[in-house]
Design a protein around this motif. Structure first.
Motif, PDB file in Angstrom:
ATOM      1  N   GLU A 177      45.459  35.581  37.639  1.00  0.00           N
ATOM      2  CA  GLU A 177      44.598  35.985  38.750  1.00  0.00           C
ATOM      3  C   GLU A 177      43.697  37.150  38.335  1.00  0.00           C
ATOM      4  N   ARG A 178      44.292  38.148  37.658  1.00  0.00           N
ATOM      5  CA  ARG A 178      43.527  39.310  37.210  1.00  0.00           C
ATOM      6  C   ARG A 178      42.457  38.892  36.196  1.00  0.00           C
ATOM      7  N   ASP A 196      39.638  37.039  37.937  1.00  0.00           N
ATOM      8  CA  ASP A 196      38.784  37.952  38.704  1.00  0.00           C
ATOM      9  C   ASP A 196      37.778  38.639  37.781  1.00  0.00           C
ATOM     10  N   ARG A 214      35.093  36.061  36.807  1.00  0.00           N
ATOM     11  CA  ARG A 214      34.166  35.803  37.909  1.00  0.00           C
ATOM     12  C   ARG A 214      33.211  36.985  38.101  1.00  0.00           C
TER      13      ARG A 214
END
Length: 564
Positions: free
Chosen positions: A239-240, A243, A246
């Motif tokens: 997830e990190r 992020d 993105r």
């Protein structure tokens, strides 16, 4: 006169020849649109067409005879200065200055929409690009696809397509396990596993995962058993990392409409449904305890295992389900951009496309991009994600800026590998292609500011247009107008061929034509010279060029500065 207007005039001349019996063709054989193009040699006129050669045989006449008839009919058309016949029946058409110069008014009237066309109208396109694994920062190969993919999306939209930008989030498979184990090892102060990932970013993410867990009131993952700790690092680490990916893409001017999770294909049963669909079509068979897709029926070099003997889905099974999912979402064309190491992927996926009853190369299009090499101080810049010396998107932007990075990556055909000279891209000289084009735009803005300071306006004091296109008679004006006329065709061709680099190359040629005009034709008067309609009309041409440069740079996601 625009190319479309000239095309319509040619069609009308053909229809007239059919109507009066000169041309023995059925009325429905007269093309609604006649292709015209710029001659390679300027002295051959403004436009050329080979329509006489195309239709002569059907009409039972010699091409030159048909060309002579068309030339007489066209010569009477307003805005056409002359029509010459070359070779066996080519028509070379020269416009009068006023007809050619009217383009400046057309461009300024259309503004930001000049260049738009309907070549892709009614087509829904799913465009997947970048799709880097969330196991590290985006490296230079992925950055190329970010620049090219986003530019292609803009070009397709300008050509009438409905485009959805999609990022395939690879969160299923062995690479995620290696990533999680690498984070856990670094968190414990250990070396990365032999098949794992290295680099400072692994340490940074590991530390962030620990901080996130503690901030959320969860245990420090380092205190958990290894299997539990690995799951924490998997979930939070991916997830990190994603992020960060993105955010980096957003800062690069690239945003996606859809972030599709690979894992969802397996969790939702989409893989099983896709396999069943192919089974119902008679394309699936069982052998050696595994389930196979008979891709050799559709040109692949061998059949493919889609469900392994242990019951696990093979990697291609996810790709099959993903393609079907896109088509079921209503997309006419699915375009996938991949690196050179995926070349072998093309034939098997085209076979999958055909097995679903679709048209390979139409419903599924796969673009393969070649390598990008970075050079600094005359030496190659090396990269290796696992060794920790990866050159990332952020590295490139820090070195040359977003505009130079995007432009330099989008200006070459993806069929060719490219060398990016970081020293050159940092220079404010004409050797730097993005500077050359941006400087042309800034120069048009400066000319407009100087014109205002000298009392030159596109409008008279009573508000009427001070525009007389017949005054644009200098050779450089004719050349510049011809270049401006080409922009919609270039955009349409870039969309049709999926080659946005054509826009960049066009802009460089246009910038050269503008610079030549700038040195030959003044917009502001010299000394005590009075302002005339020549100055005012040239300001129209200057501002039209400014608009086209801005439109073209916008298609590449590059800024159009007013000052440099």
């Amino acid at each position: 006169m625009t190319p479309n207007e000239l095309s319509e005039a040619l069609s009308a001349a053909l229809a007239s020849a059919v109507a009066d019996g000169t041309l023995a063709l059925p009325a429905d054989a007269v093309p609604a649109s006649v292709h015209v193009e710029r001659p390679r040699q300027r002295e051959h006129g403004d436009w050329a067409t080979n329509v006489a050669l195309q239709l002569a045989k059907k009409a039972g006449v010699a091409p030159r005879v048909l060309a002579e008839d068309l030339a007489q009919r066209l010569a009477a058309h307003p805005g056409i200065k002359s029509v010459d016949i070359a070779g066996p029946g080519f028509l070379n058409i020269t416009l009068d200055a006023a007809a050619a110069g009217e383009l400046a008014r057309t461009i300024l009237a259309q503004g930001a929409t000049y260049g738009n066309n309907d070549s892709e109208a009614g087509t829904r396109i799913n465009l997947e690009f970048v799709s880097a694994n969330p196991t590290g920062p985006i490296h230079i190969g992925g950055v190329r696809w970010a620049a090219v993919g986003d530019s292609l999306a803009r070009v397709l939209q300008a050509s009438g397509a409905v485009v959805e930008r999609e990022y395939y989030f690879n969160d299923h498979g062995a690479q995620i396990d290696r990533f999680a184990r690498s984070l856990l090892a670094r968190a414990k102060g250990q070396d990365a596993p032999e098949d794992g990932y290295g680099g400072q970013y692994i340490s940074d993410i590991a530390e962030a995962v620990i901080a996130d867990a503690i901030a959320a009131g969860d245990p420090d993952p380092r205190t958990l058993p290894d299997d539990e700790a690995q799951e924490v690092f998997r979930a939070r680490g991916v997830e990190r990392m994603f992020d960060e990916i993105r955010a980096a893409l957003h800062d690069f001017g690239v945003d996606f409409d859809v972030y599709f999770h690979e894992d969802s294909l397996h969790e939702s049963g989409a893989v099983e449904r896709a396999v069943q669909r192919l089974r119902e079509g008679g394309h699936v068979f069982e052998a050696d305890g595994a389930t196979w897709l008979r891709t050799t029926d559709f040109g692949d070099d061998k059949d493919r295992v889609i469900i392994k003997s242990d019951g696990e889905a093979a990697y291609i099974a996810g790709d099959i389900a993903y393609y079907l999912d896109k088509r079921e979402r209503g997309f006419d064309d699915v375009i996938i951009m991949l690196g050179a190491d995926h070349h072998g992927y093309v034939s098997r996926m085209m076979a999958v496309c055909a097995a679903f009853g679709d048209e390979p190369g139409k419903n599924l299009q796969i673009l393969i991009g070649q390598m990008v090499n970075l050079v600094k101080d005359g030496q190659p810049v090396r990269m290796s994600k696992r060794a920790g010396t990866v050159v990332t998107l952020e590295d490139l932007v820090d070195a040359v800026g977003v505009d130079a990075a995007r432009y330099s990556l989008a200006r070459s055909s993806t069929d060719s590998s490219i060398d990016l000279d970081l020293d050159l891209l940092s220079k404010a000289t004409n050797e730097n292609p993005v500077f050359y084009v941006q400087y042309a735009h800034a120069r048009t803005a400066n000319v407009a500011r100087n014109a205002e300071a000298h009392g030159v306006s596109r409008f008279r004091e009573d508000g009427s247009e001070a525009f007389d296109p017949s005054l644009l008679t200098h050779e450089t004006e004719s050349i510049l107008l011809g270049a401006l006329t080409e922009f919609p065709r270039v955009v349409g061709q870039a969309a049709e061929l999926r080659e946005p680099h054509r826009v960049a190359r066009y802009l460089e040629a246009l910038a050269g034509d503008y610079h030549s005009w700038y040195h030959e034709c003044r917009v502001t008067p010299l000394g005590d010279e009075e302002v005339t309609d020549v100055h005012r009309t040239r300001l129209w041409l200057n501002d039209a060029t400014r608009q086209v440069l801005a439109n073209g740079l916008g298609l590449l996601g590059v800024s159009a500065p007013e000052r440099m």
